[in-house]
Write an enzyme that holds these catalytic residues in place. Structure first.
Site, mmCIF file in Angstrom:
data_model
loop_
_atom_site.group_PDB
_atom_site.id
_atom_site.type_symbol
_atom_site.label_atom_id
_atom_site.label_comp_id
_atom_site.label_asym_id
_atom_site.label_seq_id
_atom_site.Cartn_x
_atom_site.Cartn_y
_atom_site.Cartn_z
ATOM 1 N N CYS A 86 -4.979 2.478 -3.512
ATOM 2 C CA CYS A 86 -3.452 3.140 -2.858
ATOM 3 C C CYS A 86 -2.415 1.885 -3.115
ATOM 4 O O CYS A 86 -1.556 1.820 -2.320
ATOM 5 C CB CYS A 86 -3.749 3.316 -1.347
ATOM 6 S SG CYS A 86 -4.850 4.517 -1.020
ATOM 7 N N ASP A 142 3.185 -4.371 8.191
ATOM 8 C CA ASP A 142 2.158 -3.718 8.032
ATOM 9 C C ASP A 142 0.813 -4.516 8.090
ATOM 10 O O ASP A 142 0.498 -5.526 7.263
ATOM 11 C CB ASP A 142 1.929 -2.869 6.824
ATOM 12 C CG ASP A 142 0.810 -2.331 6.436
ATOM 13 O OD1 ASP A 142 -0.132 -2.614 7.227
ATOM 14 O OD2 ASP A 142 0.505 -1.780 5.096
ATOM 15 N N GLN A 155 -4.282 -5.028 7.148
ATOM 16 C CA GLN A 155 -5.525 -6.022 6.761
ATOM 17 C C GLN A 155 -5.474 -7.359 7.478
ATOM 18 O O GLN A 155 -6.156 -8.410 7.275
ATOM 19 C CB GLN A 155 -5.305 -6.341 5.037
ATOM 20 C CG GLN A 155 -5.376 -5.166 4.250
ATOM 21 C CD GLN A 155 -6.694 -4.562 4.211
ATOM 22 O OE1 GLN A 155 -7.812 -5.157 4.428
ATOM 23 N NE2 GLN A 155 -6.968 -3.511 4.090
ATOM 24 N N HIS A 197 0.820 -1.252 0.113
ATOM 25 C CA HIS A 197 -0.126 0.086 -0.092
ATOM 26 C C HIS A 197 0.935 1.291 0.110
ATOM 27 O O HIS A 197 2.092 1.293 0.544
ATOM 28 C CB HIS A 197 -0.792 -0.179 1.209
ATOM 29 C CG HIS A 197 -2.033 0.783 1.499
ATOM 30 N ND1 HIS A 197 -1.442 2.245 1.651
ATOM 31 C CD2 HIS A 197 -3.215 0.968 1.080
ATOM 32 C CE1 HIS A 197 -2.688 3.098 2.057
ATOM 33 N NE2 HIS A 197 -3.628 2.296 1.744
ATOM 34 N N LYS A 250 -10.199 -0.576 11.254
ATOM 35 C CA LYS A 250 -10.225 -1.850 10.197
ATOM 36 C C LYS A 250 -10.515 -2.943 11.210
ATOM 37 O O LYS A 250 -10.757 -4.114 10.972
ATOM 38 C CB LYS A 250 -9.013 -2.065 9.439
ATOM 39 C CG LYS A 250 -8.877 -1.019 8.512
ATOM 40 C CD LYS A 250 -7.969 -1.407 7.568
ATOM 41 C CE LYS A 250 -7.351 -0.198 6.656
ATOM 42 N NZ LYS A 250 -7.990 -0.095 5.496
HETATM 43 N N1 PMP Z 1 -1.618 -0.833 4.625
HETATM 44 C C1 PMP Z 1 -2.673 -1.490 4.043
HETATM 45 C C2 PMP Z 1 -2.421 -2.702 3.463
HETATM 46 C C3 PMP Z 1 -3.891 -0.998 3.972
HETATM 47 O O1 PMP Z 1 -4.947 -1.850 3.604
HETATM 48 C C4 PMP Z 1 -4.083 0.517 4.547
HETATM 49 C C5 PMP Z 1 -5.493 1.122 4.343
HETATM 50 N N2 PMP Z 1 -6.211 0.824 3.310
HETATM 51 C C6 PMP Z 1 -2.955 1.099 4.937
HETATM 52 C C7 PMP Z 1 -1.936 0.500 5.312
HETATM 53 C C8 PMP Z 1 -3.273 2.378 5.731
HETATM 54 O O2 PMP Z 1 -4.474 2.643 6.835
HETATM 55 P P1 PMP Z 1 -4.783 3.823 7.474
HETATM 56 O O3 PMP Z 1 -5.263 4.584 6.005
HETATM 57 O O4 PMP Z 1 -5.848 3.545 8.228
HETATM 58 O O5 PMP Z 1 -3.816 4.502 7.972
#
Ligand code: PMP
Length: 417
Positions: free
Chosen positions: A374, A208, A211, A131, A234
């Site tokens: 993203c 990270d 998910q 991401h 999440k």
């Molecule tokens: N890493 C991954 C794999 C994600 O799916 C996301 C959120 N879509 C993030 C990081 C970032 O999370 P946040 O926007 O809640 O900070």
């Protein structure tokens, strides 16, 4: 170590659905079919009630007030930190830092650890399935320190190639950062193996876990990772709060990331000394309500049982994949890893994902995510500009997947495929 591999228990989905007020609403007389759980999850009534109770009767600052209300607030806040530590089996709650989300947690490590440790020509490894939140913070620190970013490749199934990953490691490698589960492909990475590989070469590893935290039983001591990050929203809590787990030995060495109130030991105009972790990394008034609500959300999912959640969601994923494959031959599923979490990215040739999303929403009240998720570098690699993505939580049902299939048939009919 946490107890693992308990045989899963069947969840009572009808009763669970009653815990989520948003799921019972109808729009234009259609039920809401919420399939965007990888973006954010819905909130159980226990979380909503905890927020109402806190704001109605307990609202006050933490750590500073010499009065009963603030002491109470502080003790709920500290209790939530302990709940988070227990949730991921951290050795101690001082290893849990509250941030405003997973993104901030990764930025914290990249800037604090990175700035004090990386030298010109050092190398940082991430993977092709990250991401933006796990790409751009490393690019920024590379610009500042003249370190270089290396990308571990994936195969055609959307799995990491561990041999290629190992080949990237050399004496200049200083850090490895990767996702536990890809938000586009659903791939569950073999992170324990990868952490061991990193440590064999004395490389710290950040995971990270955005998910993974809603779907997997996480045990940071068993994994041995140096850092683990995830977002509150999440895991059925609110936005505005995230978690960074860091091994205390790292946190003690790392300089502050932001400065202000609460992160200090003593301030004079000449010199300031810093508080011990976690306070050192929590400048300013923290997101108190959000942290307490996060504690309530973790209670809720722990009570359901992560093994039970995982087993149920795995069955949902299998059902959805079979239905799409059998009934929507025009759809191409992106991400066919053997170990996969409960999300499906797909494309339908000559129909733009935004059109898919709009028709599913307008005619069927189905929420799916469409776009690059993203993860633009991954989209480039996959040679697709965007995908549609249905992502499932434990409150979703096979009936909802049937509605999705009906919706996709209608999309194809409209575009006269
Ligand atoms: N890493 C991954 C794999 C994600 O799916 C996301 C959120 N879509 C993030 C990081 C970032 O999370 P946040 O926007 O809640 O900070």
């Amino acid at each position: 170590m946490q107890i693992k591999n308990k045989p899963p228990k069947a969840l009572n989905i009808n009763s669970i659905r009653q815990d989520f007020p948003i799921l019972s609403q109808r729009i234009d007389n259609l039920p809401l079919v919420y399939l965007d759980n990888a973006a954010t999850t819905q909130k159980p009534i226990t979380v909503i009630e905890r927020i109402t109770e806190y704001l109605s009767y307990q609202n006050s600052t933490v750590r500073r007030g010499a009065y009963a209300l603030s002491e109470k607030s502080t003790s709920f806040f500290n209790e939530a930190r302990q709940k988070v530590a227990k949730f991921i089996n951290a050795k101690q709650s001082e290893e849990i830092i509250f941030t405003k989300g997973c993104t901030e947690a990764i930025n914290l490590v990249a800037s604090s650890y990175g700035y004090s440790n990386f030298q010109p020509n050092d190398e940082i490894i991430i993977t092709a399935m990250e991401h933006h939140a796990n790409i751009v913070p490393w690019q920024l620190i590379c610009e500042k320190t003249q370190a270089k970013l290396k990308i571990a490749p994936i195969n055609e199934l959307g799995e990491l190639n561990l041999l290629e990953l190992e080949k990237l490691i050399n004496p200049r490698t200083r850090f490895l950062s990767l996702c536990h589960i890809s938000n586009v492909l659903g791939t569950i990475n073999p992170i324990k193996k990868i952490i061991e590989l990193g440590h064999k070469h004395k490389i710290p590893v950040l995971i990270d876990g955005s998910q993974a935290a809603p779907h997997e039983l996480i045990d940071v001591q068993d994994l041995g990772c140096d850092f683990y990050a995830f977002s509150g929203h999440k895991v059925y809590a609110t936005t505005g709060v995230g978690v960074l787990y860091g091994k205390l030995s790292h946190l003690e060495q790392m300089p502050p990331y932001q400065a202000g109130g609460d992160m200090i030991e003593r301030v004079t105009f000449e010199k300031t000394t810093y508080a011990a972790p976690p306070s050192k990394f929590e400048a300013g008034t923290p997101p108190i309500m959000e942290v307490i609500a996060l504690g309530a959300a973790l209670d809720y999912i722990t009570n359901l049982g992560l093994e039970n959640i995982k087993a149920y969601e795995h069955d949902l994923l299998k059902y959805a994949e079979e239905q799409i494959q059998d009934l929507i031959p025009e759809a191409r599923i992106i991400g066919r890893a053997k170990e996969k979490a409960s999300l499906i990215s797909f494309v339908i040739d000559s129909i733009h994902p935004h059109d898919i999303g709009t028709i599913l929403d307008q005619e069927f009240n189905i929420s799916v995510r469409v776009g690059h998720h993203c993860a633009q570098p991954l989209m480039n690699l996959l040679k697709v500009p965007a995908t549609a993505r249905a992502s499932f939580a434990f409150y979703n049902t096979e009936e909802e997947i049937d509605i999705l299939i009906k919706g996709l048939k209608r999309v194809i009919e409209i575009f006269k495929y």
